[in-house]
Design an enzyme around this catalytic site. Structure first.
Site, PDB file in Angstrom:
ATOM      1  N   GLU A   1     -65.836  67.011 -57.606  1.00  6.59           N
ATOM      2  CA  GLU A   1     -66.538  66.895 -56.459  1.00  6.59           C
ATOM      3  C   GLU A   1     -65.741  65.769 -55.441  1.00  6.59           C
ATOM      4  OE1 GLU A   1     -70.900  67.318 -58.362  1.00  6.59           O
ATOM      5  OE2 GLU A   1     -70.495  65.407 -57.910  1.00  6.59           O
TER       6      GLU A   1
ATOM      7  N   ARG B   1     -76.462  57.896 -62.310  1.00 12.00           N
ATOM      8  CA  ARG B   1     -77.581  58.600 -62.721  1.00 12.00           C
ATOM      9  C   ARG B   1     -78.657  57.663 -63.085  1.00 12.00           C
ATOM     10  NH1 ARG B   1     -77.279  64.007 -61.023  1.00 12.00           N
ATOM     11  NH2 ARG B   1     -79.271  64.212 -62.413  1.00 12.00           N
TER      12      ARG B   1
ATOM     13  N   THR C   1     -84.836  63.414 -60.538  1.00 16.24           N
ATOM     14  CA  THR C   1     -84.906  64.232 -59.228  1.00 16.24           C
ATOM     15  C   THR C   1     -85.959  64.105 -58.424  1.00 16.24           C
ATOM     16  OG1 THR C   1     -83.218  65.511 -60.473  1.00 16.24           O
ATOM     17  CG2 THR C   1     -84.108  66.522 -58.411  1.00 16.24           C
TER      18      THR C   1
ATOM     19  N   LYS D   1     -77.748  61.299 -48.486  1.00  9.82           N
ATOM     20  CA  LYS D   1     -78.196  62.587 -48.074  1.00  9.82           C
ATOM     21  C   LYS D   1     -78.724  62.559 -46.482  1.00  9.82           C
ATOM     22  CE  LYS D   1     -78.950  64.993 -52.534  1.00  9.82           C
ATOM     23  NZ  LYS D   1     -79.867  65.609 -53.062  1.00  9.82           N
TER      24      LYS D   1
ATOM     25  N   ARG E   1     -84.143  56.572 -55.839  1.00  6.24           N
ATOM     26  CA  ARG E   1     -85.113  57.570 -55.521  1.00  6.24           C
ATOM     27  C   ARG E   1     -86.538  57.101 -55.424  1.00  6.24           C
ATOM     28  NH1 ARG E   1     -81.720  62.456 -58.376  1.00  6.24           N
ATOM     29  NH2 ARG E   1     -80.594  63.111 -56.748  1.00  6.24           N
TER      30      ARG E   1
ATOM     31  N   HIS F   1     -77.014  62.103 -53.874  1.00  4.54           N
ATOM     32  CA  HIS F   1     -76.407  62.900 -54.823  1.00  4.54           C
ATOM     33  C   HIS F   1     -75.844  62.061 -55.784  1.00  4.54           C
ATOM     34  CE1 HIS F   1     -74.481  66.096 -56.912  1.00  4.54           C
ATOM     35  NE2 HIS F   1     -73.223  65.270 -56.751  1.00  4.54           N
TER      36      HIS F   1
END
Ligand code: IDP
Ligand code: MG
Length: 140
Positions: A128, A87, A93, A11, A104, A117
């Protein structure tokens, strides 16, 4: 276990801080193969469509603004059980809730500026991937 493909985005907070190599190193050291990759500037329309499932959420407008605030790197990652494996590697998140060693936890700045993402299902991964890549751009 079957080899799967999942869709990934590095991102704008990651490209801005020059973290694309560091995050790709985490993918590769965790057994993912980057079988397609390109750096793009998303249009507002592309970002709105990509996150259309969140249209009614209060953060939708800010999320779209953020996703077009700078370049992103769109990718296809391949590994056994790639969707769930990514994931797990990404972490929660909200980086405040992400486990040690996740992308993250390591790099994200906030619940919005959370660096990566990753597709949340095999079905969405296929959708996607097709949104950003033609078949000939994916080289396994
Ligand atoms: P995910 O990326 O872990 O699948 P989603 O719930 O699908 O999380 O949310 C999509 C993206 O929207 C998140 O990665 C994050 O950038 C942003 N987001 C999610 N929840 C919030 C929030 O409460 N405030 C601001 N941004 C959010
Ligand atoms: Mg999601």
């Amino acid at each position: 276990m079957t080899v799967q493909r999942t869709f990934s985005i590095l991102k704008p907070d990651a490209t801005e801080r020059n973290l694309t190599g560091a995050i790709n190193a985490m993918f590769e050291s965790n057994g993912f193969r980057i079988v397609a990759q390109k750096r793009v500037q998303l249009s507002r329309h592309q970002a709105e469509q990509f996150y259309i499932v969140h249209k009614e959420r209060p953060f939708y407008g800010e999320l779209v603004d953020y996703m077009i605030s700078g370049p992103v790197v769109v990718q296809v990652l391949e590994k056994e059980n790639a969707v769930q494996a990514n994931r797990d590697l990404m972490g929660a998140t909200n980086p405040a809730n992400a486990a040690e060693g996740t992308i993250r936890k390591t790099f994200a700045e906030s619940i919005e500026r959370n660096s990566v993402h990753g597709s949340d299902s095999v079905e969405n991964a296929a959708i996607e991937i097709a949104y950003f890549f033609s078949g000939s751009e994916i080289v396994g």
